[in-house]
Write a protein that holds these residues in place. Sequence first.
Motif, PDB file in Angstrom:
ATOM      1  N   GLU A   1       0.826  -1.208   0.000  1.00 17.69           N
ATOM      2  CA  GLU A   1       0.000   0.000   0.000  1.00 17.69           C
ATOM      3  C   GLU A   1       0.860   1.258   0.000  1.00 17.69           C
ATOM      4  OE1 GLU A   1      -2.810   0.118   3.166  1.00 17.69           O
ATOM      5  OE2 GLU A   1      -3.815  -1.735   2.534  1.00 17.69           O
TER       6      GLU A   1
ATOM      7  N   PHE B   1       2.421   1.710  -3.376  1.00 19.06           N
ATOM      8  CA  PHE B   1       1.383   2.093  -4.339  1.00 19.06           C
ATOM      9  C   PHE B   1       1.019   3.568  -4.165  1.00 19.06           C
ATOM     10  CE2 PHE B   1      -3.045   2.521  -5.724  1.00 19.06           C
ATOM     11  CZ  PHE B   1      -3.002   1.925  -6.983  1.00 19.06           C
TER      12      PHE B   1
ATOM     13  N   LEU C   1      -7.033  -1.160  -3.127  1.00 20.59           N
ATOM     14  CA  LEU C   1      -6.036  -0.088  -3.030  1.00 20.59           C
ATOM     15  C   LEU C   1      -6.628   1.270  -3.398  1.00 20.59           C
ATOM     16  CD1 LEU C   1      -2.962  -1.892  -4.649  1.00 20.59           C
ATOM     17  CD2 LEU C   1      -3.142  -1.157  -2.253  1.00 20.59           C
TER      18      LEU C   1
ATOM     19  N   HIS D   1      -0.707  -6.518 -14.594  1.00 19.38           N
ATOM     20  CA  HIS D   1       0.474  -6.536 -13.721  1.00 19.38           C
ATOM     21  C   HIS D   1       1.696  -7.004 -14.500  1.00 19.38           C
ATOM     22  CE1 HIS D   1      -0.346 -10.843 -13.529  1.00 19.38           C
ATOM     23  NE2 HIS D   1      -1.570 -10.565 -13.090  1.00 19.38           N
TER      24      HIS D   1
ATOM     25  N   LEU E   1      -0.805  -1.268 -11.651  1.00 19.77           N
ATOM     26  CA  LEU E   1      -0.214  -2.474 -11.053  1.00 19.77           C
ATOM     27  C   LEU E   1       0.898  -3.077 -11.900  1.00 19.77           C
ATOM     28  CD1 LEU E   1      -3.341  -4.361  -9.602  1.00 19.77           C
ATOM     29  CD2 LEU E   1      -1.865  -2.668  -8.504  1.00 19.77           C
TER      30      LEU E   1
ATOM     31  N   TYR F   1       4.060  -4.567 -10.308  1.00 16.99           N
ATOM     32  CA  TYR F   1       3.931  -5.630  -9.311  1.00 16.99           C
ATOM     33  C   TYR F   1       3.781  -7.003  -9.969  1.00 16.99           C
ATOM     34  CZ  TYR F   1       3.101  -1.617  -6.337  1.00 16.99           C
ATOM     35  OH  TYR F   1       3.236  -0.421  -5.683  1.00 16.99           O
TER      36      TYR F   1
END
Length: 458
Positions: A2, A5, A37, A122, A161, A164
């Motif tokens: 988090e 992000f 998120l 992602h 994303l 990640y």
Amino acid sequence: MEREFEQLGNKQAFWQQGSRILLAVSGGADSFVLLRLMAKMSRKYDFSIGVAHINHQLRPSSAKEAQNLAQYCKEHAISFYERKWEDVPHAGVEEAARRFRYAFFTELMQDYYFDTLMTAHHADDQLETMLMKMIRDGQLKNAMGIKARQAFAGGKLIRPLLPYSKEEIYDYAKKEALPYFEDESNYYLDVQRNRIRQQITPLLKAENPQILAHFQQLSQQLIWAEEIIEEKMAAWVSANVTQIEQSLSFKVSAFLTLPIRERYFTLQYLAQKLKRSCEVTITEENLQRILALLTADKAQWQLDIAATWQVLKMYDELTIGKKPTVNKAQTFHFKVGDSGFLSENEWLAIVSVDENVNLPEKVKLWSEISQPLALNFPNEVIIRKRVDGDRIQLKESLRKKVSRILIDKKIPNDRREKTWVVTDTNNQVLAVLPIAFSYLSIAVETDKIHYRLLYKYQ
């Protein structure tokens, strides 16, 4: 995750106060993580979010999953928009589904004033996509993978994303106890992406744990390289290419001054331009054939690139455009005093030399040939398209093939096919319009001229 992000979102301006952000949520772990998120960020930074979900109706569990997601959004006071995919094609399902999704997202963006669309792609998706594209066509333009940010529907499309991995996303989903579901179709090995995901990606990750970062790096470098190429090609095209309706043309001599590498990318740039504006596809094979033909030093050639499209080289001019409508052979009979259109761009009259010709308004500014006619010029002539074997008597001692005259005059192939010849009723060629007249039809100085042939064209 988090914290990272949030820092990334602030640094790259994923949001700002008052933003309206639409999230594409399938219900899988990645999209649920994006939803969680962004819900936390929206409360902290005062912007609103909405959820768009496509029920593809390809699996029995699709309806239940859509209900669960709708209930989740209701409990968390998040706007939820669902659409069912009713018309599923028998082939090309993946591409058709993608078009359907993004059409729905566009509609929502415009109808509900969202300024941003976010999807949950992602790093593993990036790797899979780039491998698939390299397997499919090996094109630099397509190899760059998924862009992190681009314009979309009057706003922007962001994929936050992408940095990640799938493992990081699943770890976060488990820690947050997110109610995501697994799509069992992701494990069917008859789908190429699934084969790459299940059989190839694990081997690459085992070979080098940095493989995802390396492909992200490569994707960004390819994007930058493509931007440099496009800027350079756009500058050349702007200076050298003429576009008229649905056709592009340029001077071959100017094109051949470019290095070979730039010739290729220039043609590829033009191909993309035509694909966007006219929905015509020039294949890699045809691009290579065009390059080879342009260096073959052949004066004229034609290459069909689609059902109604062609590349046409006529001396120093190359044109990419629609094939001209075939002009079916017609035959006209003219007598002295007659006039009329041979085509949209050609008009002819055989008139008395002292007659004041009543020209149609549209032909008045056209080019013209006004030829005085010999005393023995026949009272009736036939005007038709040229055929193989046609010959014309240019002088008493010089008889020449019409085809040879057209070659000598460097008349382009497409115009050769449209050339009109004037004959008498015995098929003796009297003129090739507007290029040559038989000595038998030309008035001599001692003749008293009675008639003339007037040919207007553009």
